[in-house]
Motif scaffolding. Structure first.
Motif, PDB file in Angstrom:
ATOM      1  N   VAL A 235     -25.183  56.607 -22.015  1.00 53.59           N
ATOM      2  CA  VAL A 235     -24.203  55.425 -22.668  1.00 53.59           C
ATOM      3  C   VAL A 235     -23.614  56.051 -23.587  1.00 53.59           C
ATOM      4  O   VAL A 235     -24.200  56.975 -25.210  1.00 53.59           O
ATOM      5  N   ALA A 236     -22.430  55.855 -23.701  1.00 59.32           N
ATOM      6  CA  ALA A 236     -21.374  56.421 -25.190  1.00 59.32           C
ATOM      7  C   ALA A 236     -20.266  55.240 -25.544  1.00 59.32           C
ATOM      8  O   ALA A 236     -20.355  54.554 -25.141  1.00 59.32           O
ATOM      9  N   ALA A 237     -19.151  55.929 -26.107  1.00 52.45           N
ATOM     10  CA  ALA A 237     -18.263  55.490 -26.494  1.00 52.45           C
ATOM     11  C   ALA A 237     -17.010  54.174 -25.348  1.00 52.45           C
ATOM     12  O   ALA A 237     -16.368  53.464 -25.672  1.00 52.45           O
ATOM     13  N   ASN A 238     -16.918  54.954 -24.230  1.00 46.88           N
ATOM     14  CA  ASN A 238     -16.601  54.850 -22.987  1.00 46.88           C
ATOM     15  C   ASN A 238     -16.831  53.067 -23.090  1.00 46.88           C
ATOM     16  O   ASN A 238     -15.799  52.345 -22.400  1.00 46.88           O
ATOM     17  N   ASP A 239     -18.351  53.324 -23.175  1.00 48.43           N
ATOM     18  CA  ASP A 239     -18.509  52.054 -22.574  1.00 48.43           C
ATOM     19  C   ASP A 239     -18.605  50.451 -23.375  1.00 48.43           C
ATOM     20  O   ASP A 239     -18.644  49.464 -23.592  1.00 48.43           O
ATOM     21  N   VAL A 240     -18.224  51.438 -24.672  1.00 51.80           N
ATOM     22  CA  VAL A 240     -18.176  50.711 -25.346  1.00 51.80           C
ATOM     23  C   VAL A 240     -16.613  49.690 -25.587  1.00 51.80           C
ATOM     24  O   VAL A 240     -16.306  48.476 -25.353  1.00 51.80           O
ATOM     25  N   THR A 241     -15.494  50.875 -25.354  1.00 53.37           N
ATOM     26  CA  THR A 241     -14.110  50.208 -24.807  1.00 53.37           C
ATOM     27  C   THR A 241     -14.140  49.086 -23.329  1.00 53.37           C
ATOM     28  O   THR A 241     -13.524  48.266 -23.523  1.00 53.37           O
ATOM     29  N   HIS A 242     -14.890  49.548 -22.513  1.00 53.02           N
ATOM     30  CA  HIS A 242     -14.531  48.890 -21.375  1.00 53.02           C
ATOM     31  C   HIS A 242     -15.549  47.231 -21.376  1.00 53.02           C
ATOM     32  O   HIS A 242     -15.104  46.094 -21.503  1.00 53.02           O
ATOM     33  N   ASP A 243     -16.725  47.543 -22.776  1.00 49.19           N
ATOM     34  CA  ASP A 243     -16.974  45.904 -23.401  1.00 49.19           C
ATOM     35  C   ASP A 243     -16.006  45.142 -23.819  1.00 49.19           C
ATOM     36  O   ASP A 243     -16.061  44.162 -23.136  1.00 49.19           O
ATOM     37  N   VAL A 244     -15.290  46.032 -24.449  1.00 41.61           N
ATOM     38  CA  VAL A 244     -14.400  45.286 -25.096  1.00 41.61           C
ATOM     39  C   VAL A 244     -13.339  44.521 -24.158  1.00 41.61           C
ATOM     40  O   VAL A 244     -12.783  43.207 -24.114  1.00 41.61           O
ATOM     41  N   ALA A 245     -13.102  45.454 -23.225  1.00 40.31           N
ATOM     42  CA  ALA A 245     -12.254  45.399 -22.280  1.00 40.31           C
ATOM     43  C   ALA A 245     -12.199  44.127 -21.412  1.00 40.31           C
ATOM     44  O   ALA A 245     -11.080  43.127 -20.803  1.00 40.31           O
ATOM     45  N   TYR A 246     -14.185  43.756 -20.706  1.00 42.53           N
ATOM     46  CA  TYR A 246     -13.921  42.701 -20.025  1.00 42.53           C
ATOM     47  C   TYR A 246     -14.397  40.845 -21.638  1.00 42.53           C
ATOM     48  O   TYR A 246     -14.053  40.149 -21.088  1.00 42.53           O
ATOM     49  N   GLY A 247     -14.764  41.375 -22.388  1.00 48.41           N
ATOM     50  CA  GLY A 247     -14.660  40.248 -23.332  1.00 48.41           C
ATOM     51  C   GLY A 247     -13.602  40.121 -23.792  1.00 48.41           C
ATOM     52  O   GLY A 247     -13.452  38.221 -24.086  1.00 48.41           O
ATOM     53  N   VAL A 248     -12.811  40.334 -23.589  1.00 50.58           N
ATOM     54  CA  VAL A 248     -11.477  39.666 -23.646  1.00 50.58           C
ATOM     55  C   VAL A 248     -10.674  39.583 -23.429  1.00 50.58           C
ATOM     56  O   VAL A 248      -8.891  39.767 -22.845  1.00 50.58           O
ATOM     57  N   LYS A 249     -10.628  40.196 -21.686  1.00 55.46           N
ATOM     58  CA  LYS A 249      -9.488  40.414 -20.963  1.00 55.46           C
ATOM     59  C   LYS A 249      -8.826  40.849 -20.795  1.00 55.46           C
ATOM     60  O   LYS A 249      -7.476  40.174 -21.008  1.00 55.46           O
ATOM     61  N   ALA A 408      -8.912  58.550 -26.251  1.00 53.04           N
ATOM     62  CA  ALA A 408      -8.579  57.570 -24.984  1.00 53.04           C
ATOM     63  C   ALA A 408      -9.396  57.535 -24.226  1.00 53.04           C
ATOM     64  O   ALA A 408     -10.342  58.847 -23.490  1.00 53.04           O
ATOM     65  N   ASP A 409     -10.818  56.671 -23.925  1.00 53.17           N
ATOM     66  CA  ASP A 409     -12.024  57.108 -23.141  1.00 53.17           C
ATOM     67  C   ASP A 409     -11.543  56.502 -21.610  1.00 53.17           C
ATOM     68  O   ASP A 409     -10.987  55.184 -21.259  1.00 53.17           O
ATOM     69  N   ASP A 410     -12.277  56.676 -21.156  1.00 54.64           N
ATOM     70  CA  ASP A 410     -12.423  56.376 -19.664  1.00 54.64           C
ATOM     71  C   ASP A 410     -13.409  56.769 -18.687  1.00 54.64           C
ATOM     72  O   ASP A 410     -13.529  57.700 -17.515  1.00 54.64           O
ATOM     73  N   VAL A 411     -14.161  55.773 -18.637  1.00 55.73           N
ATOM     74  CA  VAL A 411     -15.657  55.708 -17.262  1.00 55.73           C
ATOM     75  C   VAL A 411     -15.933  54.072 -17.669  1.00 55.73           C
ATOM     76  O   VAL A 411     -15.849  53.364 -17.850  1.00 55.73           O
ATOM     77  N   GLN A 412     -16.330  54.751 -16.288  1.00 54.82           N
ATOM     78  CA  GLN A 412     -17.537  53.518 -15.781  1.00 54.82           C
ATOM     79  C   GLN A 412     -18.489  52.678 -17.041  1.00 54.82           C
ATOM     80  O   GLN A 412     -19.388  53.463 -17.319  1.00 54.82           O
ATOM     81  N   ASN A 413     -18.506  51.538 -16.836  1.00 55.31           N
ATOM     82  CA  ASN A 413     -19.397  50.883 -17.570  1.00 55.31           C
ATOM     83  C   ASN A 413     -20.590  50.693 -17.272  1.00 55.31           C
ATOM     84  O   ASN A 413     -20.976  51.185 -16.067  1.00 55.31           O
ATOM     85  N   GLN A 414     -21.380  51.219 -17.823  1.00 58.51           N
ATOM     86  CA  GLN A 414     -23.226  50.717 -17.547  1.00 58.51           C
ATOM     87  C   GLN A 414     -24.322  49.544 -18.171  1.00 58.51           C
ATOM     88  O   GLN A 414     -23.184  49.879 -19.657  1.00 58.51           O
ATOM     89  N   SER A 415     -24.454  49.301 -18.688  1.00 61.96           N
ATOM     90  CA  SER A 415     -25.229  48.385 -19.143  1.00 61.96           C
ATOM     91  C   SER A 415     -26.543  48.692 -18.845  1.00 61.96           C
ATOM     92  O   SER A 415     -27.201  48.125 -18.193  1.00 61.96           O
ATOM     93  N   GLY A 416     -27.711  48.119 -20.061  1.00 60.44           N
ATOM     94  CA  GLY A 416     -29.048  48.256 -19.880  1.00 60.44           C
ATOM     95  C   GLY A 416     -29.482  46.574 -20.139  1.00 60.44           C
ATOM     96  O   GLY A 416     -28.903  45.599 -20.234  1.00 60.44           O
ATOM     97  N   THR A 417     -30.971  46.244 -19.337  1.00 59.14           N
ATOM     98  CA  THR A 417     -31.291  45.022 -19.693  1.00 59.14           C
ATOM     99  C   THR A 417     -31.042  44.673 -21.597  1.00 59.14           C
ATOM    100  O   THR A 417     -30.946  43.794 -21.020  1.00 59.14           O
ATOM    101  N   ARG A 418     -31.875  45.461 -22.568  1.00 59.29           N
ATOM    102  CA  ARG A 418     -31.915  45.357 -23.680  1.00 59.29           C
ATOM    103  C   ARG A 418     -30.084  44.602 -24.039  1.00 59.29           C
ATOM    104  O   ARG A 418     -29.655  44.159 -25.572  1.00 59.29           O
TER     105      ARG A 418
END
Length: 430
Positions: A235-249, A408-418
Motif C-alpha cells: 500500500v503506497a502513494a498511488n492508493d492515496v491518489t485513487h482514494d482522492v479520485a474516488y472521493g471527489v469523483k 504522477a502515480d498510476d496503480v490499482q487501489n487496494q483497501s484494508g479492513t481498517r
C-alpha cells in the motif's frame, strides 16, 4: 575511449517513475552529481514488471536525459530490486581463520559463501540477490562489523540474505538489457534507501527507514550498524491518489494534482477550512470540495500505511531498540502532515530524510526524498567498489538544471479492513 572507476550510475525502476543518476566522488568523499534523468513509468505495478516495452521505453528516456546532462554514454548500471516477491533470511555461519591467524578478505568471502549454503528451503523458483554481513564474532570478540585485520582462530556470525523470484528478477534484467545497458549489480531497494538517508548515529542507535513510493512502501530496520529486518508493504502513494479520485469523483490526474497542491495527511494540522474547485470529467461543470474532506481521505489511507508498518516493526521484535526512531523518505513522504501522523501512529520520533552526502551544482535537483533510492544505489556502488562500464563522450553545452516536480502515480487501489472502516467514518462525518 577512456573509462573511470570513479563514476557510477544508479537506475531506479519504480512503479511511477524511472530515475537515473550519474555520479562521482569528490575529494571529500561526497557524491558529485554529473547528470540525472527521469521518466514516467507505466510498465510496473507494485514494483513488478507487467509491460516490458513500456518499461524499456521509460529506461531509455531517463538514460538519454542523464547522458545529455553528464556527457557520459552509459553502459553499466546498479539496478534496484524490490517488490513483495523479495524476502530476506538471516543465516548463521562459522569458519576457521586462515593459517596466518589474521582475518583477511578471503576469510570473509568464505564466511559469506557458507552463510549462503546454510540457507534452508530455497526452492528452484528463487535466487539469491546478495548477501549482507550483519556482524562477526572473532573468537570471543562480539559486535565486530569489519573483521579484516583482526587476530583469531575462528570467525562466526550472521548474514542477511536477500532472495527474490527468478522470473521477476529476470524481467527486470531483460528490461535493462533491451534498453542497451549492462546490469553490473542489483541492490535491494530498502538497503539503498537506508544508505542514502541514514545518519551514522541513527544506524548505530537503531532506526527504521520508511520509503513511501508509488506502488509499495519499503521498511528496513537497522540496529548496531547493520540491517536486521525488512518488509515490502503493498500500500503506497498511488492508493492515496485513487482514494482522492474516488472521493471527489474526479480523473486520476486531477486527483494527483489535488493531492500535491492541497493535500494534507493530518486533519489537526488544518487550522482553517476552505473550498477548492475540482475539474469536471469530460466537459462536465466544476464542483467545489472542502479541503478538510480531502484531508480526511488522505489521512485515512496514510494512517493505514503506518498501521501496517507498525505491525511489521512489532513483529520484527526490534521495536524497543529503535532509539533513533524513524526516517521517512520517498515521494509519498512529501504530503504535509505525514511526519506528524507517522509519529502518532508509530509512537516514535520521526524525521523526513532527503539523500545525504551530496555536493556540486546539481545538488538542489536531487536533494529530495523521491530520489533516495537512486542515490542509495549510487552510494552502494561506491561502498562496495562496483565498477561501472561506461564510455566518455564529447562534452555538450549544459543547460541549467530544472527542479523536478512530484511524480504522477498510476496503480490499482487496494483497501484494508481498517481503511474501509475509517472511510465509512469519513462519509458519516461529511
Amino acid at each position: 575511449m577512456q573509462k573511470s572507476s570513479n563514476i557510477v550510475v544508479g537506475l531506479d525502476i519504480g512503479t511511477t517513475k524511472v530515475c537515473v543518476v550519474v555520479a562521482e566522488k569528490d575529494e571529500s568523499g561526497k557524491l558529485n552529481i554529473l547528470g540525472h534523468g527521469r521518466a514516467v513509468s507505466e510498465g510496473l505495478q507494485r514494483a513488478t514488471v507487467v509491460n516490458i516495452n513500456k518499461t524499456v521505453d521509460a529506461i531509455r528516456s531517463a538514460v538519454a536525459d542523464a547522458e545529455r546532462e553528464s556527457s557520459i554514454r552509459i553502459r553499466g548500471v546498479n539496478v534496484g530490486i524490490s517488490g513483495a516477491h523479495v524476502h530476506c533470511i538471516n543465516s548463521n555461519s562459522e569458519i576457521s581463520v586462515n593459517q596466518s591467524g589474521v582475518v583477511n578478505s578471503s576469510d570473509v568471502n568464505r564466511f559469506l559463501e557458507k552463510a549462503k549454503t546454510n540457507i534452508r528451503y530455497l526452492d528452484i523458483d528463487h535466487e539469491i540477490i546478495h548477501v549482507i554481513p550483519q556482524e562477526f564474532i572473532v573468537d570471543d570478540q562480539e559486535g565486530v562489523l569489519d573483521p579484516i585485520g583482526m587476530a583469531g582462530t575462528t570467525m562466526r556470525g550472521s548474514a542477511y540474505i536477500v532472495v527474490g523470484m527468478k522470473t521477476k528478477i529476470r524481467n527486470i534484467k531483460q528490461c535493462v538489457e533491451k534498453a542497451g545497458l549492462v546490469v553490473n549489480t542489483m541492490t535491494f531497494e530498502p538497503v539503498a534507501s537506508g544508505l542514502a538517508v541514514m545518519k551514522e548515529s541513527e544506524r548505530k542507535s537503531g532506526v527504521v527507514i520508511i520509503d513511501i513510493g508509488g506502488g509499495t512502501t519499503e521498511v528496513a530496520i537497522y540496529i548496531d550498524g547493520a540491517i536486521r529486518f525488512s518488509e515490502v508493504v503493498k500500500v503506497a502513494a498511488n492508493d492515496v491518489t485513487h482514494d482522492v479520485a474516488y472521493g471527489v469523483k474526479a480523473l486520476y490526474e486531477v486527483a494527483e494534482e489535488l493531492k500535491i497542491k492541497h493535500g494534507c495527511a493530518y486533519i489537526r494540522d488544518r487550522s482553517q477550512d476552505e473550498e477548492i474547485l475540482v475539474q469536471g470529467i469530460e466537459g462536465r461543470p466544476q464542483k467545489s470540495f472542502l479541503k478538510s474532506s480531502l484531508t480526511l481521505i488522505i489521512e485515512a489511507r496514510m494512517m493505514e500505511i503506518f498501521e501496517l508498518i507498525r505491525d511489521a516493526v512489532q513483529r520484527s521484535g526490534y521495536y524497543e531498540y529503535l532509539n533513533a526512531g524513524a526516517v521517512l523518505t520517498g515521494g509519498g513522504s512529501l504530503i504535509p502532515g505525514t511526519e506528524t501522523l507517522a509519529a502518532e501512529v508509530l509512537g516514535l520520533d520521526v524525521r523526513t530524510g532527503p539523500p545525504e552526502g551530496i555536493s556540486g551544482g546539481m545538488k538542489h535537483s536531487i536533494n529530495n526524498p523521491m530520489y533516495a533510492t537512486v542515490m542509495g544505489l549510487v552510494a552502494y556502488s561506491f561502498e562496495h567498489s562496483s565498477s561501472q562500464d561506461y564510455d566518455a563522450v564529447e562534452p555538450r553545452e549544459q543547460q541549467p538544471p530544472v527542479a523536478d516536480e512530484s511524480s504522477a502515480d498510476d496503480v490499482q487501489n487496494q483497501s484494508g479492513t481498517r481503511f474501509v472502516d475509517r472511510l465509512k467514518d469519513w462519509w458519516d462525518r461529511l
